[in-house]
Write an enzyme that holds these catalytic residues in place. Structure first.
Site, PDB file in Angstrom:
ATOM      1  N   TYR A 143       0.846  -1.206   0.000  1.00  0.00           N
ATOM      2  CA  TYR A 143       0.000   0.000   0.000  1.00  0.00           C
ATOM      3  C   TYR A 143       0.877   1.250   0.000  1.00  0.00           C
ATOM      4  O   TYR A 143       0.686   2.173  -0.800  1.00  0.00           O
ATOM      5  CB  TYR A 143      -0.886  -0.040   1.248  1.00  0.00           C
ATOM      6  CG  TYR A 143      -1.822   1.132   1.402  1.00  0.00           C
ATOM      7  CD1 TYR A 143      -2.901   1.305   0.550  1.00  0.00           C
ATOM      8  CD2 TYR A 143      -1.643   2.046   2.439  1.00  0.00           C
ATOM      9  CE1 TYR A 143      -3.772   2.370   0.719  1.00  0.00           C
ATOM     10  CE2 TYR A 143      -2.515   3.114   2.614  1.00  0.00           C
ATOM     11  CZ  TYR A 143      -3.571   3.268   1.753  1.00  0.00           C
ATOM     12  OH  TYR A 143      -4.431   4.325   1.921  1.00  0.00           O
ATOM     13  N   ILE A 173      -9.753   7.588   7.924  1.00  0.00           N
ATOM     14  CA  ILE A 173     -10.987   8.365   7.756  1.00  0.00           C
ATOM     15  C   ILE A 173     -12.133   7.639   8.455  1.00  0.00           C
ATOM     16  O   ILE A 173     -12.378   6.453   8.208  1.00  0.00           O
ATOM     17  CB  ILE A 173     -11.335   8.542   6.252  1.00  0.00           C
ATOM     18  CG1 ILE A 173     -10.162   9.156   5.479  1.00  0.00           C
ATOM     19  CG2 ILE A 173     -12.599   9.391   6.095  1.00  0.00           C
ATOM     20  CD1 ILE A 173      -9.786  10.552   5.874  1.00  0.00           C
TER      21      ILE A 173
HETATM   22  N1  SER Z   1      -6.997   4.047   5.992  1.00  0.00           N
HETATM   23  C1  SER Z   1      -5.840   3.504   5.322  1.00  0.00           C
HETATM   24  C2  SER Z   1      -5.550   2.133   5.797  1.00  0.00           C
HETATM   25  O1  SER Z   1      -5.713   1.894   6.963  1.00  0.00           O
HETATM   26  C3  SER Z   1      -4.647   4.366   5.530  1.00  0.00           C
HETATM   27  O2  SER Z   1      -4.717   5.511   4.761  1.00  0.00           O
HETATM   28  O3  SER Z   1      -5.139   1.314   5.034  1.00  0.00           O
END
Ligand code: SER
Length: 318
Positions: A143, A173
């Site tokens: 990621y 978020i």
């Molecule tokens: N919300 C994302 C995640 O936990 C991080 O930006 O993968």
């Protein structure tokens, strides 16, 4: 921005961003791009146009951009951190091959592009406290690798071809409409659902694990404000640190407990999630976003908690 395409419009951020953009720019001006199997439903479907736009299909992006005279693309297609570890090839295909397609179409058709980066673009070597805007970015997750590449490729298209690319590094978020899926910060959403449903929350992260977080209304406002600002104010583009709060599991638990006194939480640490969370910052320094385009969040942990509990209680008739 007159005509906007949202790629990934049925995801956690996309579903609410599409509706907010429609409120601000007009329903027919905002096209909800989706992939087969994740069709828009309800208000998202009824309130405006939608189109099948798979980010890995360059022709589909280009024909939709031409059909609707699109001049701004919000590219939200991505796999989150935990799921990307089990599907690294797909994470690259969607995140980077997809971004390449979006940028190529934007170059040809003169569109502005917003593609979010993340706190996941940082790694263990990054300073974890007050993480600076410009610092070490050597993530150990797929990621993170895709997010650093997103930042570099977006800046490259701006420098080389003049494409108006802009981006923020989103923290976790928190929202109450569409659940996230497969992220490390998802626990901070799941905990509210457990509290409202009267369940004991099983926390996958250790006490003391700090991460930056933000309530959805602030995240939507960040994405739209950045795309609206006069570009002469921007020294940075891809991507800006932004944050609204930083907390650990015991702190969000204690905050919810003020309003739901019977709520219980136990720990059952997930080693993959814990190692990802440990490699991410504790709290970002977002001074550049504040200075260059006036970033300022409205919600803190307490005001977000009150709103989350109220909205989820209404959703589940509690
Ligand atoms: N919300 C994302 C995640 O936990 C991080 O930006 O993968």
């Amino acid at each position: 921005m007159k005509n906007i395409l949202v790629i990934g419009s049925t995801g956690q951020i996309g579903s609410e961003l599409t509706m907010e953009l429609r409120r601000r720019y007009g329903n027919s001006q905002v096209i909800a791009g989706y992939v087969t199997g994740a069709e828009p439903k309800g208000e998202l479907k009824e309130s405006g146009p939608s189109a099948i736009v798979d980010v890995t299909d360059c022709d589909a992006i280009e024909s939709t951009v031409n059909k609707y005279h699109i001049d701004a693309i919000y590219n939200l297609a991505a796999l989150l951190s935990v799921v990307a570890e089990s599907k690294p090839a797909l994470a690259w295909k969607v995140g980077i091959d997809g971004l390449w397609n979006v940028l190529e179409v934007a170059r040809k058709c003169k569109c502005a592009v917003f593609t979010p980066s993340s706190i996941g673009s940082f790694g263990t070597e990054t300073p974890h406290v007050k993480t600076p805007q410009d610092t070490i970015q050597r993530p150990h997750t797929m990621y993170g690798v895709t997010k650093v590449t997103t930042e570099l490729l977006s800046d490259y298209y701006h420098m080389k071809y003049g494409v108006d690319t802009r981006s923020v590094r989103f923290p976790g978020i928190i929202s109450n409409v569409t659940p996230p899926g497969g992220g490390t910060t998802d626990y901070a959403v799941d905990i509210y659902y457990a509290a409202v449903k009267g369940e004991t929350f099983v926390c996958p992260l250790r006490e003391g694990t700090l991460m930056d977080m933000m309530y959805m209304p602030d995240a939507l406002n960040a994405a739209i404000s950045l795309m609206e600002v006069d570009p002469s104010h921007l020294k940075h583009r891809n991507s800006f640190n932004i944050t609204a709060m930083s907390f650990s599991p015991e702190v969000i638990y204690a905050t919810i407990k003020k309003y739901v006194p019977d709520f219980r939480m136990v720990y059952e640490v997930d080693s993959l999630k814990q190692s990802i969370a440990d490699s991410w910052p504790d709290c970002l320094d977002d001074t550049c976003a504040r200075e260059e385009w006036g970033w300022s969040p409205k919600y803190d942990l307490d005001t977000m908690t009150v709103d989350m509990l109220e909205k989820l209680k209404a959703k589940f008739n509690k």
